[in-house]
Each structure stands twice: as C-alpha cells, then as structure tokens.
Enzyme design. Structure first.
Site, PDB file in Angstrom:
ATOM      1  NE  ARG A 146      -3.518  -2.311   2.761  1.00  0.00           N
ATOM      2  CZ  ARG A 146      -3.201  -3.439   3.379  1.00  0.00           C
ATOM      3  NH1 ARG A 146      -2.008  -3.571   3.947  1.00  0.00           N
ATOM      4  NH2 ARG A 146      -4.076  -4.426   3.444  1.00  0.00           N
ATOM      5  CE  LYS A 170      -6.172  -0.883   4.905  1.00  0.00           C
ATOM      6  NZ  LYS A 170      -7.478  -1.077   4.233  1.00  0.00           N
ATOM      7  CG  HIS A 244      -4.844   1.227  -4.864  1.00  0.00           C
ATOM      8  ND1 HIS A 244      -4.424   0.682  -3.664  1.00  0.00           N
ATOM      9  CD2 HIS A 244      -6.022   0.610  -5.154  1.00  0.00           C
ATOM     10  CE1 HIS A 244      -5.312  -0.207  -3.251  1.00  0.00           C
ATOM     11  NE2 HIS A 244      -6.283  -0.276  -4.134  1.00  0.00           N
ATOM     12  NE  ARG A 247      -2.811  -3.022  -2.062  1.00  0.00           N
ATOM     13  CZ  ARG A 247      -2.424  -3.857  -1.101  1.00  0.00           C
ATOM     14  NH1 ARG A 247      -1.125  -4.053  -0.911  1.00  0.00           N
ATOM     15  NH2 ARG A 247      -3.298  -4.487  -0.343  1.00  0.00           N
ATOM     16  CG  HIS A 270      -5.999  -8.467   0.416  1.00  0.00           C
ATOM     17  ND1 HIS A 270      -6.123  -8.866  -0.904  1.00  0.00           N
ATOM     18  CD2 HIS A 270      -5.861  -7.110   0.381  1.00  0.00           C
ATOM     19  CE1 HIS A 270      -6.065  -7.801  -1.699  1.00  0.00           C
ATOM     20  NE2 HIS A 270      -5.909  -6.731  -0.935  1.00  0.00           N
ATOM     21  CE1 TYR A 279      -5.512  -7.024  -8.077  1.00  0.00           C
ATOM     22  CE2 TYR A 279      -5.736  -8.209  -6.012  1.00  0.00           C
ATOM     23  CZ  TYR A 279      -5.510  -7.036  -6.698  1.00  0.00           C
ATOM     24  OH  TYR A 279      -5.292  -5.867  -6.016  1.00  0.00           O
TER      25      TYR A 279
END
Length: 303
Positions: A146, A170, A244, A247, A270, A279
């Site tokens: 990110r 995160k 992004h 990414r 994730h 994807y």
C-alpha cells in the site's frame, strides 16, 4: 456528539490498531453523519433504522455512489455498535439496515509492457531524484505495498543482507514480502544517496524515504504526483497511473503467471481472501477478451 466520536476513534486505535488515515476517514464520515442528525433534530441516542435509511437515501440523492454509501454505512455500524456496547445508546440503530447494492468494480490494470515502459522512463531520470524514483517504483512493483506502507517504511525494514522487507500493515500486523533482484539493486543504489533527502539540520531519520515534509517522510500525495509526471514522460495516460494501480499490477501479474491466491493474499496483507479473488476476475476478463479478439472461430461470420 463529538466526545462520542473521539471515544470511538480512541477505541479503534487502542483495540484494533487503526492507522491515522483510517481514523481521519472515520472522523470525516461520522461528522458528516452527526451534522445530518443535528439538522433533523436527532442524536445517535434517539435515531432508529428509518432515520439511517433516510440518511443513506439523502447521500444517493446527493450523487454518492453505492460504494461510497456502503463505506459510510460500515463506519456507522461500528460507531453504533460501540455506543450500544458502552451503554451510550439504548440499541444498535444499524442492526436491521441493509447495505446499498453495489456492483463488483474491477481494478484499473496496467499491462506488463506498460509497467516496463514506466520503469524504463524512471531509469532515464537524472540526478538523485531519479535514483529515488527508480527505487520507489521497483520496490512498489516488486512487493505490492500500500502506498502508505511504502512511504513510511522504516530504515530498519530493508536490511542489507535480507532478500525481503518486513512490513507493518493495517492493524499493526507484520508480514514478510520478498524483494526481487532489481528491487534489491535499486535499494542498494538509493541507500548511497539517501542522506541527500534528509531535512536540513537533521543528521538521520527513522524512515527509509525521508523528506523535508512536515511528516518527515515522502508523502503519498507527492509520490502520486511523481508517478503522474513519470507517466507523461513515458507517453502513458497519467489518469491510469497511481500507486494503487501499481499494487493491482503486482497482484494481477502474479496471478496471471500462476501464483496461488493464498500467497498473493499474504503478500498484499489482505485479511480476507475474498478481497484477493478480484484478481481472478481480472484475469478471466482478459482471457475472454483475448479469445474474442484472437480466436479464429470468434471471427467467423454468423450464419
């Protein structure tokens, strides 16, 4: 109402490790919501499902997309659960509110050739800024970080002898991300000139990419601008290029070359593999387009 919002944000940081950007986004959404309630002579204590549905309808009339409304509702759900759990409200007013229907949006995608074009243009950039730009681009495409993770990387994350990065993502979760040989070479070259980017009067910085910004590191906004400028130099559409999107390119190209989704999920950080499965939709769409354009039977006239 502001004290409840502050208490909620404090909980997010203390118990869930929410990032600064996450807290800013929640604060903005909740202040917009409470301003609406105030105009309706309501408070989070008195509001019910009907009023929250009316708020979502007002967002739609104002032009908000379903994805935006769904994001705001997610913030409201967490906020109202917090209020109910802490005894500030008699009930969770969002419990029976349905989320707006939203379609699955496929991410913007760059081809491998377009990424190569960007990298070639970056290598032509002169001076110390060019060395840093190549490093940023190589590391981003090699790891799929990110943008907030990339620009705030600590110097200690990239150890000279290790072929990987240690990334804190995160919720404060750490993960190891492999580095490609070109990315390692770019990091080695950048380290030799890194001190040139230190703020005036500062002898060292904890950040891998220090800058003279008030944050002390290269901001994500500035890096985004750098990519737009590079896209123009490379003859690509700047509207298609962002951190992004790169990414997405990292993940999409891995899947296209046979990487399993679980490994890609871990590298992207994730929490849920369903997020990574987007994807496979990108790949399926590209394969369908390839068959439609290239297969001889697709071009036979209908009878």
């Amino acid at each position: 109402m502001s004290r409840w919002i502050d208490a909620f944000l404090d909980m997010l940081v203390a118990e869930r490790g929410a990032s600064k950007n996450t807290c800013i986004a929640y604060d903005r959404d909740l202040k917009d919501y409470t301003a609406y309630l105030k105009a309706q002579d309501q408070t989070p204590q008195t509001v019910g499902p009907e009023e929250i549905s009316a708020y979502l309808s007002a967002l739609a009339r104002g032009g908000a997309k379903p994805a935006t409304a769904a994001r705001k509702l997610s913030a409201l759900r967490q906020f109202h659960r917090f209020l109910y759990g802490e005894g500030y409200a008699p009930r969770d007013a969002t419990a029976t509110v349905d989320a707006p229907r939203k379609g699955r949006l496929l991410p913007k995608f760059l081809s491998e050739a377009e990424v190569d074009t960007l990298l070639i243009a970056a290598r032509k950039a002169k001076g110390l800024d060019g060395v840093r730009l190549v490093c940023l681009l190589e590391v981003l495409y090699a790891t799929g970080l990110r943008v907030s993770e990339l620009v705030t990387l600590p110097l200690s994350a990239a150890r000279r002898e290790e072929p990987f990065l240690m990334v804190r993502g995160k919720g404060g979760k750490e993960r190891l991300v492999p580095l490609s040989p070109p990315a390692r070479d770019a990091l080695t070259a950048y380290r030799k000139v890194r001190d040139a980017f230190l703020p005036d009067g500062v002898k060292d910085s904890p950040y891998l990419f220090p800058s003279r910004s008030k944050e002390g590191y290269l901001t994500r906004q500035r890096f985004g601008q750098m990519l737009k400028e590079l896209a123009l130099q490379a003859g690509l559409d700047p509207a298609k290029i962002s951190p992004h999107v790169l990414r997405h390119a990292f993940a999409g190209h891995l899947v296209a070359h046979g990487a399993d989704l679980r490994s890609v999920q871990q590298m992207l950080g994730h929490a849920d593999i369903s997020t990574t499965q987007i994807y496979t939709h990108v790949l399926n769409e590209r394969l369908a387009s390839l068959v439609a354009d290239k297969h001889p039977l697709a071009k036979r006239p209908k009878t």
